[in-house]
Design a protein around this motif. Structure first.
Motif, PDB file in Angstrom:
ATOM      1  N   MET A  97     -17.906 -45.288  -3.503  1.00  0.00           N
ATOM      2  CA  MET A  97     -19.272 -45.357  -2.983  1.00  0.00           C
ATOM      3  C   MET A  97     -19.233 -45.741  -1.500  1.00  0.00           C
ATOM      4  N   SER A  98     -19.991 -45.018  -0.672  1.00  0.00           N
ATOM      5  CA  SER A  98     -19.985 -45.317   0.764  1.00  0.00           C
ATOM      6  C   SER A  98     -20.681 -46.655   1.031  1.00  0.00           C
ATOM      7  N   THR A  99     -20.432 -47.214   2.196  1.00  0.00           N
ATOM      8  CA  THR A  99     -21.060 -48.495   2.566  1.00  0.00           C
ATOM      9  C   THR A  99     -22.583 -48.371   2.553  1.00  0.00           C
ATOM     10  N   LEU A 100     -23.093 -47.209   2.999  1.00  0.00           N
ATOM     11  CA  LEU A 100     -24.551 -47.019   3.028  1.00  0.00           C
ATOM     12  C   LEU A 100     -25.123 -47.017   1.605  1.00  0.00           C
ATOM     13  N   GLN A 101     -24.426 -46.369   0.677  1.00  0.00           N
ATOM     14  CA  GLN A 101     -24.876 -46.369  -0.728  1.00  0.00           C
ATOM     15  C   GLN A 101     -24.823 -47.790  -1.302  1.00  0.00           C
ATOM     16  N   GLN A 102     -23.776 -48.526  -0.895  1.00  0.00           N
ATOM     17  CA  GLN A 102     -23.659 -49.915  -1.376  1.00  0.00           C
ATOM     18  C   GLN A 102     -24.818 -50.767  -0.864  1.00  0.00           C
ATOM     19  N   ILE A 103     -25.227 -50.502   0.391  1.00  0.00           N
ATOM     20  CA  ILE A 103     -26.379 -51.235   0.954  1.00  0.00           C
ATOM     21  C   ILE A 103     -27.613 -50.970   0.095  1.00  0.00           C
ATOM     22  N   ALA A 104     -27.864 -49.680  -0.195  1.00  0.00           N
ATOM     23  CA  ALA A 104     -29.042 -49.309  -1.004  1.00  0.00           C
ATOM     24  C   ALA A 104     -28.979 -49.941  -2.388  1.00  0.00           C
ATOM     25  N   GLU A 105     -27.806 -49.863  -3.029  1.00  0.00           N
ATOM     26  CA  GLU A 105     -27.641 -50.406  -4.389  1.00  0.00           C
ATOM     27  C   GLU A 105     -27.879 -51.919  -4.427  1.00  0.00           C
ATOM     28  N   ASN A 106     -27.274 -52.618  -3.465  1.00  0.00           N
ATOM     29  CA  ASN A 106     -27.404 -54.080  -3.445  1.00  0.00           C
ATOM     30  C   ASN A 106     -28.813 -54.517  -3.075  1.00  0.00           C
ATOM     31  N   LEU A 107     -29.469 -53.726  -2.232  1.00  0.00           N
ATOM     32  CA  LEU A 107     -30.867 -54.021  -1.886  1.00  0.00           C
ATOM     33  C   LEU A 107     -31.742 -53.924  -3.136  1.00  0.00           C
ATOM     34  N   MET A 108     -31.516 -52.876  -3.927  1.00  0.00           N
ATOM     35  CA  MET A 108     -32.318 -52.699  -5.155  1.00  0.00           C
ATOM     36  C   MET A 108     -32.116 -53.850  -6.131  1.00  0.00           C
ATOM     37  N   LYS A 109     -30.925 -54.444  -6.076  1.00  0.00           N
ATOM     38  CA  LYS A 109     -30.655 -55.591  -6.958  1.00  0.00           C
ATOM     39  C   LYS A 109     -31.118 -56.911  -6.329  1.00  0.00           C
TER      40      LYS A 109
ATOM     41  N   LYS B 249     -29.782 -58.435  -3.694  1.00  0.00           N
ATOM     42  CA  LYS B 249     -28.660 -59.295  -3.246  1.00  0.00           C
ATOM     43  C   LYS B 249     -28.662 -59.401  -1.718  1.00  0.00           C
ATOM     44  N   ALA B 250     -29.450 -60.344  -1.219  1.00  0.00           N
ATOM     45  CA  ALA B 250     -29.688 -60.456   0.227  1.00  0.00           C
ATOM     46  C   ALA B 250     -28.407 -60.694   1.024  1.00  0.00           C
ATOM     47  N   ASN B 251     -27.570 -61.615   0.572  1.00  0.00           N
ATOM     48  CA  ASN B 251     -26.348 -61.933   1.329  1.00  0.00           C
ATOM     49  C   ASN B 251     -25.397 -60.743   1.388  1.00  0.00           C
ATOM     50  N   ASP B 252     -25.286 -60.027   0.257  1.00  0.00           N
ATOM     51  CA  ASP B 252     -24.411 -58.846   0.213  1.00  0.00           C
ATOM     52  C   ASP B 252     -24.926 -57.743   1.139  1.00  0.00           C
ATOM     53  N   VAL B 253     -26.256 -57.571   1.143  1.00  0.00           N
ATOM     54  CA  VAL B 253     -26.852 -56.536   2.006  1.00  0.00           C
ATOM     55  C   VAL B 253     -26.549 -56.849   3.472  1.00  0.00           C
ATOM     56  N   LYS B 254     -26.734 -58.104   3.830  1.00  0.00           N
ATOM     57  CA  LYS B 254     -26.471 -58.522   5.215  1.00  0.00           C
ATOM     58  C   LYS B 254     -25.010 -58.244   5.595  1.00  0.00           C
TER      59      LYS B 254
ATOM     60  N   VAL C 164     -39.786 -56.389  -6.578  1.00  0.00           N
ATOM     61  CA  VAL C 164     -40.138 -55.877  -5.244  1.00  0.00           C
ATOM     62  C   VAL C 164     -39.924 -56.962  -4.192  1.00  0.00           C
ATOM     63  N   LEU C 165     -40.323 -58.171  -4.534  1.00  0.00           N
ATOM     64  CA  LEU C 165     -40.198 -59.281  -3.579  1.00  0.00           C
ATOM     65  C   LEU C 165     -38.737 -59.566  -3.241  1.00  0.00           C
ATOM     66  N   ILE C 166     -37.866 -59.569  -4.257  1.00  0.00           N
ATOM     67  CA  ILE C 166     -36.459 -59.882  -3.930  1.00  0.00           C
ATOM     68  C   ILE C 166     -35.780 -58.716  -3.214  1.00  0.00           C
ATOM     69  N   ALA C 167     -36.212 -57.487  -3.511  1.00  0.00           N
ATOM     70  CA  ALA C 167     -35.674 -56.335  -2.765  1.00  0.00           C
ATOM     71  C   ALA C 167     -36.112 -56.411  -1.300  1.00  0.00           C
ATOM     72  N   ALA C 168     -37.377 -56.788  -1.096  1.00  0.00           N
ATOM     73  CA  ALA C 168     -37.907 -56.896   0.277  1.00  0.00           C
ATOM     74  C   ALA C 168     -37.188 -58.014   1.037  1.00  0.00           C
ATOM     75  N   ARG C 169     -36.862 -59.074   0.333  1.00  0.00           N
ATOM     76  CA  ARG C 169     -36.125 -60.182   0.967  1.00  0.00           C
ATOM     77  C   ARG C 169     -34.722 -59.712   1.385  1.00  0.00           C
ATOM     78  N   ALA C 170     -34.095 -58.906   0.519  1.00  0.00           N
ATOM     79  CA  ALA C 170     -32.776 -58.352   0.854  1.00  0.00           C
ATOM     80  C   ALA C 170     -32.871 -57.405   2.046  1.00  0.00           C
ATOM     81  N   MET C 171     -33.964 -56.646   2.106  1.00  0.00           N
ATOM     82  CA  MET C 171     -34.147 -55.745   3.242  1.00  0.00           C
ATOM     83  C   MET C 171     -34.287 -56.546   4.539  1.00  0.00           C
ATOM     84  N   LYS C 172     -35.072 -57.641   4.457  1.00  0.00           N
ATOM     85  CA  LYS C 172     -35.257 -58.491   5.649  1.00  0.00           C
ATOM     86  C   LYS C 172     -33.920 -59.057   6.131  1.00  0.00           C
ATOM     87  N   ALA C 173     -33.062 -59.436   5.177  1.00  0.00           N
ATOM     88  CA  ALA C 173     -31.742 -59.978   5.535  1.00  0.00           C
ATOM     89  C   ALA C 173     -30.930 -58.921   6.284  1.00  0.00           C
ATOM     90  N   GLY C 174     -30.967 -57.687   5.788  1.00  0.00           N
ATOM     91  CA  GLY C 174     -30.259 -56.600   6.462  1.00  0.00           C
ATOM     92  C   GLY C 174     -30.855 -56.300   7.834  1.00  0.00           C
TER      93      GLY C 174
END
Length: 211
Positions: free
Chosen positions: A1-13, A15-20, A62-72
């Motif tokens: 899985m590419s890094t970009l796909q990993q970003i999307a996957e972790n955001l959906m879960k 995982k704010a720290n992982d996304v960052k 949605v809230l935790i995904a949005a928080r992960a997006m903010k971290a990224g």
């Protein structure tokens, strides 16, 4: 899985720290900031938006995904600015005068950010003039007005009328939403669009500005 796909996957879960960390990794790998935004962060948020519309996920997800997006975004934002990547548009949002509810509005703000908008959140109890001033100041493409009470819904018309009577007429689109609001009410007051939920609001905003 590419890094970009990993970003999307972790955001959906959510995982704010992982996304960052993954955004930092993608930058180190030489990915363009705009590509990281579109194929990583926004790709993940758009899946969450679709699932939210279908009731497959709920507000907490949605809230935790949005928080992960903010971290990224905290890592990516300066790089986007340096690369000259512009948001798709500026959206000014707020809850209408007399109304103190903001959960729905906050969700819409997150979904708009997830759709690539720069969001200016005016908060609650906003008079028509406040929407206008902010739209002028930030060169907004869209004004989003929220109401949760049937008694405050009528104040949405004053926002629509104020925009139509100003130099912003035809340039800034007004969209409305909230529990008691309907498409029929939107047509009646002459707003540019109505959305039944936060994910649909983001789609509507993009449609209204032709993106």
């Amino acid at each position: 899985m590419s890094t970009l796909q990993q970003i999307a996957e972790n955001l959906m879960k959510g995982k704010a720290n992982d996304v960052k960390a993954l955004v930092e990794k993608a930058l180190q790998e030489g990915e363009a900031p705009g590509k990281i935004l579109n194929q990583g962060l926004l790709a993940g948020m758009s899946v969450i938006g679709e699932r939210f519309k279908k009731n497959e996920v709920y507000v907490p997800e949605v809230l935790i995904a949005a928080r992960a997006m903010k971290a990224g975004m905290s890592v990516l934002q300066p790089k986007l600015v340096a690369a000259g990547v512009e948001p798709v548009g500026v959206a000014v949002i707020g809850t209408v005068k007399g109304d103190l509810h903001d959960i729905g509005k906050n969700l819409v703000g997150m979904m708009l950010e997830g759709a690539g908008f720069k969001v200016v959140d005016l908060g609650i109890d906003c008079a028509a003039e406040k929407f206008l001033q902010s739209a002028r100041e930030h060169k907004a493409a869209v004004i989003g007005v929220s109401a949760l009470l049937t008694t405050t819904m009528t104040n949405m018309k004053s926002v629509v009328d104020a925009v139509k009577a100003s130099e912003l007429a035809g340039k800034v689109k007004v969209m409305i939403g909230g529990a008691p609001v309907t498409q029929a009410f939107c047509d009646e007051i002459g707003a540019d669009g109505y959305a039944p939920d936060a994910a649909s609001a983001a789609d509507l905003a993009r449609r209204l500005i032709g993106r």
